[in-house]
Design a protein around this motif. Structure first.
Motif, mmCIF file in Angstrom:
data_model
loop_
_atom_site.group_PDB
_atom_site.id
_atom_site.type_symbol
_atom_site.label_atom_id
_atom_site.label_comp_id
_atom_site.label_asym_id
_atom_site.label_seq_id
_atom_site.Cartn_x
_atom_site.Cartn_y
_atom_site.Cartn_z
ATOM 1 N N UNK A 185 -2.566 29.205 -54.723
ATOM 2 C CA UNK A 185 -2.359 28.814 -53.438
ATOM 3 C C UNK A 185 -0.770 28.388 -53.074
ATOM 4 N N UNK A 186 -0.267 27.426 -53.817
ATOM 5 C CA UNK A 186 0.777 26.866 -53.378
ATOM 6 C C UNK A 186 1.917 27.709 -54.259
ATOM 7 N N UNK A 187 1.805 28.371 -55.023
ATOM 8 C CA UNK A 187 2.763 29.153 -55.584
ATOM 9 C C UNK A 187 2.718 30.652 -54.970
ATOM 10 N N UNK A 188 2.091 30.926 -53.951
ATOM 11 C CA UNK A 188 2.059 32.289 -53.386
ATOM 12 C C UNK A 188 3.400 32.579 -52.815
ATOM 13 N N UNK A 189 3.881 33.843 -53.448
ATOM 14 C CA UNK A 189 5.225 34.257 -52.861
ATOM 15 C C UNK A 189 5.306 34.595 -51.401
ATOM 16 N N UNK A 190 4.271 34.498 -50.723
ATOM 17 C CA UNK A 190 4.358 35.012 -49.259
ATOM 18 C C UNK A 190 4.687 33.834 -48.407
ATOM 19 N N UNK A 191 4.564 32.536 -49.119
ATOM 20 C CA UNK A 191 4.835 31.401 -48.299
ATOM 21 C C UNK A 191 6.450 31.595 -47.739
ATOM 22 N N UNK A 192 7.412 31.692 -48.487
ATOM 23 C CA UNK A 192 8.808 31.508 -47.725
ATOM 24 C C UNK A 192 8.932 32.639 -46.970
ATOM 25 N N UNK A 193 8.039 33.613 -46.979
ATOM 26 C CA UNK A 193 8.733 34.954 -45.852
ATOM 27 C C UNK A 193 8.228 34.458 -44.461
ATOM 28 N N UNK A 194 6.763 33.968 -44.129
ATOM 29 C CA UNK A 194 6.658 33.630 -42.799
ATOM 30 C C UNK A 194 6.844 34.859 -41.780
ATOM 31 N N UNK A 221 17.648 35.763 -43.599
ATOM 32 C CA UNK A 221 17.477 34.687 -42.878
ATOM 33 C C UNK A 221 18.266 33.467 -43.621
ATOM 34 N N UNK A 222 19.134 32.653 -42.745
ATOM 35 C CA UNK A 222 19.578 31.338 -43.490
ATOM 36 C C UNK A 222 18.523 30.501 -44.306
ATOM 37 N N UNK A 223 18.779 30.218 -45.564
ATOM 38 C CA UNK A 223 17.807 29.687 -46.610
ATOM 39 C C UNK A 223 17.420 28.167 -45.605
ATOM 40 N N UNK A 224 18.000 27.560 -45.080
ATOM 41 C CA UNK A 224 17.461 26.536 -44.321
ATOM 42 C C UNK A 224 16.650 26.689 -43.157
ATOM 43 N N UNK A 225 16.884 27.759 -42.677
ATOM 44 C CA UNK A 225 15.811 28.206 -41.482
ATOM 45 C C UNK A 225 14.569 28.878 -42.178
ATOM 46 N N UNK A 226 14.844 29.472 -43.201
ATOM 47 C CA UNK A 226 13.421 29.900 -44.036
ATOM 48 C C UNK A 226 12.719 28.781 -44.545
ATOM 49 N N UNK A 227 13.367 27.893 -45.282
ATOM 50 C CA UNK A 227 12.649 26.738 -45.679
ATOM 51 C C UNK A 227 11.992 25.947 -44.567
ATOM 52 N N UNK A 228 12.627 25.667 -43.159
ATOM 53 C CA UNK A 228 11.847 25.132 -42.072
ATOM 54 C C UNK A 228 10.739 25.826 -41.791
ATOM 55 N N UNK A 229 10.854 27.327 -41.661
ATOM 56 C CA UNK A 229 9.686 27.973 -41.293
ATOM 57 C C UNK A 229 8.390 27.799 -42.241
ATOM 58 N N UNK A 230 9.094 27.953 -43.415
ATOM 59 C CA UNK A 230 7.801 27.882 -44.412
ATOM 60 C C UNK A 230 7.042 26.447 -44.282
ATOM 61 N N UNK A 237 5.626 18.150 -47.390
ATOM 62 C CA UNK A 237 5.971 19.521 -47.252
ATOM 63 C C UNK A 237 5.777 20.247 -48.344
ATOM 64 N N UNK A 238 5.688 21.688 -48.342
ATOM 65 C CA UNK A 238 5.709 22.601 -49.266
ATOM 66 C C UNK A 238 6.865 22.732 -50.108
ATOM 67 N N UNK A 239 7.847 22.476 -49.616
ATOM 68 C CA UNK A 239 9.335 22.429 -50.404
ATOM 69 C C UNK A 239 9.340 21.457 -51.084
ATOM 70 N N UNK A 240 8.663 20.101 -50.712
ATOM 71 C CA UNK A 240 8.828 18.770 -51.489
ATOM 72 C C UNK A 240 7.901 19.124 -52.582
ATOM 73 N N UNK A 241 6.791 19.583 -52.493
ATOM 74 C CA UNK A 241 5.761 19.718 -53.702
ATOM 75 C C UNK A 241 6.441 20.669 -54.692
ATOM 76 N N UNK A 242 6.960 21.650 -54.379
ATOM 77 C CA UNK A 242 7.575 22.690 -55.186
ATOM 78 C C UNK A 242 8.828 22.119 -55.929
#
Length: 307
Positions: A135-144, A163-172, A186-191
């Motif tokens: 679930x948390x390692x699903x590669x579909x998360x960063x796409x949004x 997309x800018x990495x910062x915008x992609x991270x925020x959207x994820x 957040x998911x980015x913090x967990x990873x």
């Protein structure tokens, strides 16, 4: 048995043909109020783990014994002969896992009804969802929303806009928050914490991939149950690595000390708080440290592929 002092050692049981049966230790019962009276160097006192955690950071929904109160965790324990009826079948492990998960869900529901005021509804919701290691390692998360799927008669393709990495991270993180509102990180913090756990365990302490995979499972289960927050995230990560190392590796005393030193240095933790936090994490995991293969293998494969 009475002729030998078994208080400070291990007891090994063997058959008449010298084949190994089991090994265990005997710990004398002590009330939690007596444990808090242990003296440390310099005349300082160390209170019980429950008292220490009230002074630092706690896990929401985890009840510990303190101030003379005794808490029973028998609802998390199962008889060792639970597999006796299907010991020789291939599906024994999976059937026991399903039995345990069903029991845990019913027990969690009972506890949620009895302690409705002390635990958030979102935190309880995480107890009912069966753990998914992908679930948390699903590669579909960063796409949004930046992903577009094109379906043709003979094949399907995906186009992901730049997309800018910062915008992609925020959207994820926003998408993750909408789907799991009870998770406080957040998911980015967990990873990011998982990457730090892997680097410490593999590169600095020399543990193998199965041990790291077990630590990932413990950590993700706490996250999906809503137990993690900004204050206790590093304590939980350190305790998960420590528990996985004890379960998955045969550690000696100096190896345990080296691991705690590295955890203290890497996560900037207090040694006493880390050791005191180990038991609340164990309770939050419902003492289920021996994991089924289907929960560990996906993490193991990703670790091997990325190594």
């Amino acid at each position: 048995m009475r002729q030998h002092d078994t208080r400070n050692g291990r007891i090994v049981l063997i058959s008449s043909r010298r084949s190994f049966c089991s090994i265990f230790s005997v710990l004398p019962y002590r009330d939690c109020t007596q444990v808090g009276d242990m003296k440390l160097d310099g005349g300082r006192q160390c209170h019980s783990a429950g008292v220490c955690l009230k002074e630092i950071v706690g896990l929401e929904g985890v009840e510990l014994g303190a101030d003379g109160k005794t808490v029973s965790y028998t609802q998390f324990l199962f008889p060792t002969n639970a597999l006796g009826t299907r010991r020789n079948t291939i599906d024994s492990t999976s059937s026991f896992s399903q039995f345990r998960n069903a029991s845990h869900r019913s027990l969690s529901l009972a506890r949620a009804n009895s302690t409705q005021g002390s635990i958030d509804a979102g935190s309880d919701l995480g107890d009912f969802v069966e753990y998914d290691p992908n679930l948390l390692d699903d590669p579909q998360w960063p796409c949004g929303k930046h992903k577009r799927v094109l379906i043709f008669p003979s094949y399907m393709t995906t186009v992901i806009d730049y997309v800018k990495p910062s915008d992609l991270k925020k959207d994820m993180n926003e998408t993750f928050k909408e789907k799991f509102p009870h998770i406080k990180l957040t998911l980015s913090k967990i990873r990011s914490l998982k990457r730090e756990m892997r680097k410490l365990a593999q590169e600095e302490c020399g543990f193998e991939e199965p041990t790291v995979a077990m630590a990932f499972v413990y950590f993700e289960k706490l996250a999906l149950k809503g137990k993690l927050n900004k204050q206790n995230r590093k304590l939980c990560a350190g305790a998960c690595v420590l528990l996985a190392a004890k379960i998955g590796s045969d550690l000696r005393k100096h190896e345990v000390k080296h691991l705690i030193d590295k955890l203290e240095e890497k996560f900037r933790l207090n040694r006493r708080e880390l050791i005191a936090f180990e038991f609340p994490v164990l309770v939050a995991l419902e003492f289920a440290l021996h994991l089924p293969e289907h929960e560990v293998m996906p993490h193991y494969r990703r670790l091997v592929q990325n190594s």
